[in-house]
Motif scaffolding. Structure first.
Motif, PDB file in Angstrom:
ATOM      1  N   VAL A  16     -68.764  17.339 -73.144  1.00 55.93           N
ATOM      2  CA  VAL A  16     -68.969  18.718 -72.704  1.00 55.93           C
ATOM      3  C   VAL A  16     -68.187  19.635 -73.638  1.00 55.93           C
ATOM      4  O   VAL A  16     -66.983  19.471 -73.810  1.00 55.93           O
ATOM      5  CB  VAL A  16     -68.497  18.926 -71.249  1.00 55.93           C
ATOM      6  N   VAL A  17     -68.894  20.566 -74.251  1.00 55.19           N
ATOM      7  CA  VAL A  17     -68.266  21.524 -75.158  1.00 55.19           C
ATOM      8  C   VAL A  17     -67.972  22.790 -74.365  1.00 55.19           C
ATOM      9  O   VAL A  17     -68.877  23.378 -73.757  1.00 55.19           O
ATOM     10  CB  VAL A  17     -69.178  21.830 -76.358  1.00 55.19           C
ATOM     11  N   VAL A  18     -66.718  23.181 -74.326  1.00 54.13           N
ATOM     12  CA  VAL A  18     -66.303  24.357 -73.560  1.00 54.13           C
ATOM     13  C   VAL A  18     -65.495  25.284 -74.455  1.00 54.13           C
ATOM     14  O   VAL A  18     -65.104  24.922 -75.561  1.00 54.13           O
ATOM     15  CB  VAL A  18     -65.465  23.953 -72.319  1.00 54.13           C
ATOM     16  N   GLY A  19     -65.222  26.466 -73.952  1.00 50.76           N
ATOM     17  CA  GLY A  19     -64.417  27.434 -74.681  1.00 50.76           C
ATOM     18  C   GLY A  19     -64.819  28.840 -74.291  1.00 50.76           C
ATOM     19  O   GLY A  19     -65.891  29.055 -73.706  1.00 50.76           O
ATOM     20  N   PRO A  20     -63.999  29.807 -74.613  1.00 48.23           N
ATOM     21  CA  PRO A  20     -64.291  31.187 -74.237  1.00 48.23           C
ATOM     22  C   PRO A  20     -65.469  31.759 -75.008  1.00 48.23           C
ATOM     23  O   PRO A  20     -65.826  31.265 -76.090  1.00 48.23           O
ATOM     24  CB  PRO A  20     -62.990  31.926 -74.597  1.00 48.23           C
ATOM     25  N   ILE A 126     -64.708  18.746 -75.486  1.00 47.44           N
ATOM     26  CA  ILE A 126     -64.337  19.397 -76.740  1.00 47.44           C
ATOM     27  C   ILE A 126     -64.116  20.866 -76.423  1.00 47.44           C
ATOM     28  O   ILE A 126     -65.039  21.571 -75.993  1.00 47.44           O
ATOM     29  CB  ILE A 126     -65.406  19.215 -77.829  1.00 47.44           C
ATOM     30  N   ASN A 127     -62.884  21.305 -76.595  1.00 43.36           N
ATOM     31  CA  ASN A 127     -62.482  22.670 -76.278  1.00 43.36           C
ATOM     32  C   ASN A 127     -62.439  23.480 -77.570  1.00 43.36           C
ATOM     33  O   ASN A 127     -61.572  23.273 -78.409  1.00 43.36           O
ATOM     34  CB  ASN A 127     -61.108  22.657 -75.593  1.00 43.36           C
ATOM     35  N   VAL A 128     -63.420  24.374 -77.738  1.00 44.44           N
ATOM     36  CA  VAL A 128     -63.489  25.211 -78.938  1.00 44.44           C
ATOM     37  C   VAL A 128     -62.721  26.496 -78.670  1.00 44.44           C
ATOM     38  O   VAL A 128     -62.979  27.193 -77.687  1.00 44.44           O
ATOM     39  CB  VAL A 128     -64.954  25.520 -79.307  1.00 44.44           C
ATOM     40  N   THR A 169     -59.382  19.497 -79.052  1.00 43.44           N
ATOM     41  CA  THR A 169     -59.418  20.939 -79.275  1.00 43.44           C
ATOM     42  C   THR A 169     -59.735  21.227 -80.739  1.00 43.44           C
ATOM     43  O   THR A 169     -59.162  20.622 -81.640  1.00 43.44           O
ATOM     44  CB  THR A 169     -58.072  21.581 -78.888  1.00 43.44           C
ATOM     45  N   ILE A 170     -60.669  22.155 -80.945  1.00 39.26           N
ATOM     46  CA  ILE A 170     -61.067  22.572 -82.288  1.00 39.26           C
ATOM     47  C   ILE A 170     -60.836  24.070 -82.400  1.00 39.26           C
ATOM     48  O   ILE A 170     -61.375  24.845 -81.605  1.00 39.26           O
ATOM     49  CB  ILE A 170     -62.548  22.246 -82.565  1.00 39.26           C
ATOM     50  N   ALA A 179     -64.613  24.088 -89.170  1.00 40.60           N
ATOM     51  CA  ALA A 179     -64.687  23.765 -87.743  1.00 40.60           C
ATOM     52  C   ALA A 179     -65.890  22.881 -87.446  1.00 40.60           C
ATOM     53  O   ALA A 179     -65.823  21.999 -86.587  1.00 40.60           O
ATOM     54  CB  ALA A 179     -64.743  25.048 -86.917  1.00 40.60           C
ATOM     55  N   GLY A 180     -66.987  23.092 -88.171  1.00 41.08           N
ATOM     56  CA  GLY A 180     -68.178  22.263 -87.970  1.00 41.08           C
ATOM     57  C   GLY A 180     -67.913  20.815 -88.337  1.00 41.08           C
ATOM     58  O   GLY A 180     -68.335  19.895 -87.625  1.00 41.08           O
ATOM     59  N   GLN A 181     -67.186  20.597 -89.427  1.00 43.22           N
ATOM     60  CA  GLN A 181     -66.848  19.229 -89.808  1.00 43.22           C
ATOM     61  C   GLN A 181     -65.906  18.619 -88.782  1.00 43.22           C
ATOM     62  O   GLN A 181     -66.008  17.433 -88.464  1.00 43.22           O
ATOM     63  CB  GLN A 181     -66.214  19.198 -91.206  1.00 43.22           C
ATOM     64  N   ALA A 182     -65.001  19.414 -88.218  1.00 44.63           N
ATOM     65  CA  ALA A 182     -64.111  18.924 -87.159  1.00 44.63           C
ATOM     66  C   ALA A 182     -64.919  18.519 -85.933  1.00 44.63           C
ATOM     67  O   ALA A 182     -64.614  17.515 -85.275  1.00 44.63           O
ATOM     68  CB  ALA A 182     -63.079  19.991 -86.796  1.00 44.63           C
TER      69      ALA A 182
END
Length: 195
Positions: A16-20, A126-128, A169-170, A179-182
């Motif tokens: 699950v990709v999350v972030g503000p 994954i917290n962006v 966290t990215i 960031a895409g490679q991360a």
């Protein structure tokens, strides 16, 4: 044919990709989706959202509130939640995909993580994130909110994920490529063979 006894060996997982808002989740997911385009063991989820399909942002299945309620009542979502006046649904088929051993990647919400965990025991988050200055600039560029609304949103939001989850966290304050490679590397680490 898989001859492993049930419950043994590598299995699929939900990421699950999350972030503000403004952190760039959709951008990084699109970057990773291009990288994994020829992989049958990695599935990027197309969410069902009660938002106009022409509203921009992520590619999604746009439905009315009434249709969403009908789909939800029929058990068509593995996970569903509401946020910012919209409803979001993760298709029920994703559960079978995880059971088959696929790595399933979905744009989610920190507020719904406990719902994801209840459905997908093998869960990664994954917290962006991005710096407040970068978030404010990106949100202002969208033109959907006033500067005052943006500042209030950033003041009340936390960039951390609370709870007992496996979190990666990215920081997406810099270039999309970095960031895409991360993101790609994080997803590679979630694949069954890497665990």
């Amino acid at each position: 044919m898989d001859t492993r006894p049930t419950g043994t060996g590598p299995s699929g997982a939900m990421v699950v990709v999350v972030g503000p808002s403004g952190a760039g989740k959709d951008t990084l997911m699109a970057y990773a989706a291009r990288h994994f385009a020829n992989r049958e063991d990695v599935l990027f989820v197309r969410r069902v959202i009660t938002r106009d399909g022409a509203a921009g942002g992520e590619d999604h299945d746009a439905v009315s509130e009434e249709t969403f309620e009908t789909l939800e009542s029929a058990g068509r979502f593995a996970v569903s939640w509401g946020a910012h006046g919209l409803r979001y649904g993760i298709p029920a088929e994703t559960k079978a995909a995880v059971d088959r051993g696929q790595l399933v990647v979905a744009n989610g919400s920190r507020s719904a993580l406990s719902r994801f965990k209840a459905v997908y025991p093998s869960l990664f988050v994954i917290n962006v994130t991005a710096s407040p200055d970068v978030l404010a600039a990106r949100l202002a560029a969208r033109g959907r909110e006033t500067k005052a609304e943006i500042l209030r949103r950033l003041e009340r939001s936390s960039l951390a994920v609370a709870g007992d989850y496996r979190v990666i966290t990215i920081d997406n304050s810099g270039s999309v490529e970095t960031a895409g490679q991360a993101m790609v590397e994080a997803l590679q680490g979630c694949l069954p063979a890497a665990r």
